[in-house]
Every structure is written in C-alpha cells, then in structure tokens.
Design a protein around this motif. Sequence first.
Motif, PDB file in Angstrom:
ATOM      1  N   ASP A 141      -5.440   8.511   1.540  1.00  0.00           N
ATOM      2  CA  ASP A 141      -6.638   9.331   1.287  1.00  0.00           C
ATOM      3  C   ASP A 141      -6.367  10.537   0.404  1.00  0.00           C
ATOM      4  O   ASP A 141      -7.152  11.492   0.365  1.00  0.00           O
ATOM      5  N   ARG A 142      -5.259  10.511  -0.348  1.00  0.00           N
ATOM      6  CA  ARG A 142      -4.989  11.583  -1.309  1.00  0.00           C
ATOM      7  C   ARG A 142      -5.110  11.085  -2.749  1.00  0.00           C
ATOM      8  O   ARG A 142      -4.779  11.812  -3.665  1.00  0.00           O
ATOM      9  N   GLU A 143      -5.575   9.848  -2.930  1.00  0.00           N
ATOM     10  CA  GLU A 143      -5.541   9.173  -4.220  1.00  0.00           C
ATOM     11  C   GLU A 143      -4.123   9.230  -4.775  1.00  0.00           C
ATOM     12  O   GLU A 143      -3.880   9.672  -5.903  1.00  0.00           O
TER      13      GLU A 143
ATOM     14  N   ASP B  99      -8.746   2.078  -1.495  1.00  0.00           N
ATOM     15  CA  ASP B  99      -9.232   1.743  -0.155  1.00  0.00           C
ATOM     16  C   ASP B  99      -9.669   0.280  -0.199  1.00  0.00           C
ATOM     17  O   ASP B  99     -10.751  -0.042  -0.705  1.00  0.00           O
ATOM     18  N   TYR B 100      -8.854  -0.614   0.328  1.00  0.00           N
ATOM     19  CA  TYR B 100      -9.122  -2.048   0.197  1.00  0.00           C
ATOM     20  C   TYR B 100     -10.277  -2.515   1.067  1.00  0.00           C
ATOM     21  O   TYR B 100     -10.898  -3.541   0.773  1.00  0.00           O
ATOM     22  N   ARG B 101     -10.589  -1.770   2.110  1.00  0.00           N
ATOM     23  CA  ARG B 101     -11.761  -2.142   2.909  1.00  0.00           C
ATOM     24  C   ARG B 101     -13.027  -2.045   2.074  1.00  0.00           C
ATOM     25  O   ARG B 101     -13.931  -2.880   2.181  1.00  0.00           O
TER      26      ARG B 101
ATOM     27  N   GLN C  23       0.853  -1.198   0.000  1.00  0.00           N
ATOM     28  CA  GLN C  23       0.000   0.000   0.000  1.00  0.00           C
ATOM     29  C   GLN C  23       0.887   1.246   0.000  1.00  0.00           C
ATOM     30  O   GLN C  23       2.073   1.183   0.355  1.00  0.00           O
ATOM     31  N   VAL C  24       0.318   2.356  -0.429  1.00  0.00           N
ATOM     32  CA  VAL C  24       1.057   3.627  -0.403  1.00  0.00           C
ATOM     33  C   VAL C  24       1.456   3.952   1.033  1.00  0.00           C
ATOM     34  O   VAL C  24       0.881   3.415   1.992  1.00  0.00           O
TER      35      VAL C  24
END
Length: 552
Positions: A112-114, A120-122, A105-106
């Motif tokens: 949350d900044r794309e 968002d894997y959830r 993941q980033v």
Amino acid sequence: MDMSKLRTGGQLLLDALVTNNADIAFGVPGESYLAVLDALYETPTLNFVVCRQEGGAAMMAEAYGKLTGRPGICFVTRGPGATNASAGVHVAFQDSTPLILFIGQVGKSMIDREAFQEIDYRRMFGQMSKWVAQIDEPARVPEYVNRAFFTAMSGRPGPVILALPEDMLTEKAFPTKFQPAQKVQAYPNITDIRKFFALLKNAKKPIVILGGNNWSDKICRDFQRFAEKANLPVACAFRYQHLFDNKHNLYVGDVGIGINPNLAKTIRESDLIVALGARLGEITTGGYSLISCPIPKQELVHIYPGAEELGKVYQPTLAINASPTAFVSSVKNFKTIPVIKSKNVAQARNQYLNWSSKLKQSSGVNLGKIVIWLSENTPPNTIITNGAGNYSAWVHRYYKYRGFGTGLAPTSGSMGYGTPAALSAKLLFPKRLVIAFAGDGCFLMTGQELATAVHHKLPIIIIVANNGMYGTIRMHQERQYPNRVFGTNIINPDFAALARAYGAVGETVEKDEEFPDIFENIRKAQSPALIELKTSPEAITPNKTLTEIINS
C-alpha cells in the motif's frame, strides 16, 4: 519441536503443488519469487517451462487446463509480469478453463505504498477471475493452494490468482499433511432427467449444441453413443468442434462466426435445443439473434456446471445445473432413450458436407486447400491450435476434428493463442502431431515463444498465413468505412528467416502445390518449424473477397 523440519514459504508452495498432482508449471522468472525458483530446483517432479513472455506463459497454462481438466499453473513476477499475464487470464475466464496464476508481490512491509511494481491484484483481476487472494503467512500456504485448486476446478471452471509477498516466501513454518483438492460437480436429479427425456420424446426437430470445458475423451465418446441411440443431430459451439467427431454422420457443423446459413436455419426452425456445456454467449448465438432472447421460440434445455449462468440471458424450459461429465453419466444408460425419426438429420449432415468442401478460388496460396489437405493427410489425433483472426475461419470450416483435445482455440477471441497452446499440447502429448495456425498479426503477438519450443525441443509446426494486414479489422473497416484504410496494413519480417534465426526450421510457400512436400519434409525432421503461406489480401473470408466486401 524439531526445527530442522521448518520449510520456507516457497518450499511449502511446491509441496502443495506436488500434493495436488501438478506436473508442469509455465512462467517467466522474476526476482519477486526467487524463493519459489529455488524450491523448484529441488523439485524434479514438477517440470518448469521457462517462457519468453508472461502472456504466452499464461496461455500455455490455459491450454493445459483445457486438455487435462486440471488447473494450469503459471508463475510470473509482479507488476509488468502480472499485466502481461492478464491476456491468458482473460482467455481462461471467458473460456471457463481452470488456471492458477501465482504472482510475486512486494514484501508485506511495503504493501500500500506503491512500492516498485506494486499492484493491488484483487482490484486488477477481480472481474476476470473466480478468486483473488494474497498469502501473507507461510503456514497458510497449503490452505490457500488447496482452495485455489478447488475453486478453479469446481462449478464453472476458471482462473484463480494468488499473490506471493517475497518475504513470505523466505519465512519458515512447519509443514502440514493434507489431501489433494477434488473437483466438485453438481449432478442432475432424477426429476430433471425425466423432464429432459419427456421433452426429447415430444421433439420432432431437435438439435444439440455442445460446448465448454469439463469434458474428457471418455465422456465425448459416451455422448456420441447416446446421440447414436437417439439419432440426434449434433452441432458444436464456437471453437469446440473437437467435442464430437466431425466425420460422424450425426455431426452437422459449428455454431459460431461465419456459421453455415443452412445450419442457422436448422437451429431457428428446430423445436428443441439442447445446449450441453455451452454458455450460450454472444458468438455462439450470433449476437443473441440466432436464438430469440430472452425467451427462445423453441424449447430450450440448458445444461451447465455453473448455476449463475442458467437463466442469465436465456430463459430455459429446463435448466440443469450439471457438468457435461455428470449429465452424460446420468443419461447414457437410461433404460428408454427416445429415437428421433426425422429426415432433418441427414439433410443437415449433407448441408454441412457441402459447406465444408465448397472452396472459393483466390490468388496467392489458397488457405482452404491447405486446410483440407491437412485434414485428409494427418492422423486423427492431430492437435490443431489457433488464435484469432479471419484466417481461423478457413481452419474451423474445412478441418475435420476427430475427437476430444484435437482442437485448441480461444472463445475469448484472443490473438496470439495458437503458438503457446501448441507448446503446451506437445508437452502433454509428445507423440502426437501438433499444428498451430496463426495470421501474420496473430503470430507476432506471441511469436517469441518459438524460442521456447527450440529451448525445450518441442517439434511443433506453425503455419503463418501472411496477407500483410490485420485482416479481421480490415474487413470490418471496409464494411463500415469503405476505401478509408487506416491502421490495418502492417509490414512483416521474413517469417521463415525469423524461424531459422530462432533455431527452428523455416520455409515459405507461394503456391498451393508446394505445400505437401514441404510439410512432409518438416514433419520427418522432428524439429520446431514454421511454414509461411503467402496469402492474398483479397482472400479476406472463405465466402467473399475484399473487393466484393467493398462493393457490396
């Protein structure tokens, strides 16, 4: 405090996997989890299988979960890697298979900044997994990994997703000692067991339908002995024929697509259905019509490891929240096991034998003849894998599966499953013969994993039935829109030449009689191989030709 004992998040992750007895991980490398790859470099006890596409890697991990009962492990990178892997996650969810997908993941500061390839894997995996989480602190890696193992294995098994921010993987924390996760199973109580035997004692025409995961070779053999004592006819749910020896006199067929009409009649006319481990989904119930919905006409005993599935669609006479292992362990040595005295068992068995030997002649290679030859000329522990497509109807109808783990196929109906599953099976059981069936469309979904077989020197044999079209879709198209063919014809490569280009053996069969010698020569060569079967578009199902469907 000894700072030399600090370990990175990536190292702590590998420590947690090794503690949980993980021995194989599948994946495609990505820059978002380079710290994990570096930790793998110093972890020789965990074999990392480098794959060519994340969907294939996830399917390999899913097949591992089916064969072992332990979570298959898969590593992919963020964004495109995760979306590709979702195909295997969906198989694991619908097939109730334990799997843990680790996604790079980033960095935490970019969430949350794309950011580049951020998802968002959830939200993405929420509806096709048991749990989705992100590990933000390296100190909590053991906690999250252990919970992932517990969750994936317990109750109704399924996939778990863990996102790994790349900066967390390089941050350090002190290791903590912990015990490996355990599989948690619900066991039936004595009252349920007594009710079950009372229903069995009063039944005149019972039938058992086996399915699902949470089985093992031992439990399959234990149940077979129980069925022998009770003289119970046994059928297997869609793509679970390996749960009961198909050559046993009590085996009466599979309950799925293209079901034997006589078996369907037997089920409808039964007075007791015992569904053990089967979820009773759409395919196994013939679109919820084989068994009346929501209240069956027969008595129904539904035994399933996930309480949320019991009573979800069908109202059972007796619902038992237990895994097949727990249930069989509880009933196998019961003092008084009722014996079913019925001619229906022998009749259903004979109907199965007739059904699984009746062949329709066709132009081109007759896939039914090939499958029957393989069934009669391969070892009992041969592992057969396949994906989705009409070609699989011949495999399921004519091949005699002999025991647990001899069949791997997706109940989710995912194309492309056969080749990755075969690779996983060969890694686990290198001395066993492993054969993957695929259609032309099915193979090209994950066919690049043949390069993985060559890379890791895994002598699987892939049999591709090439009829130049997406056969299942064409069949439905002709039924609903006859003579309006659009989008279902495909142009294929020379599959045998493609295999040779990968470094595998490639052969083409155009006549039935060519197959045995070609197969035996390939088998002796002990090299990854592909056999292309030139099948006719007319041979659309084992029962009807394409022309017959158009004119019906």
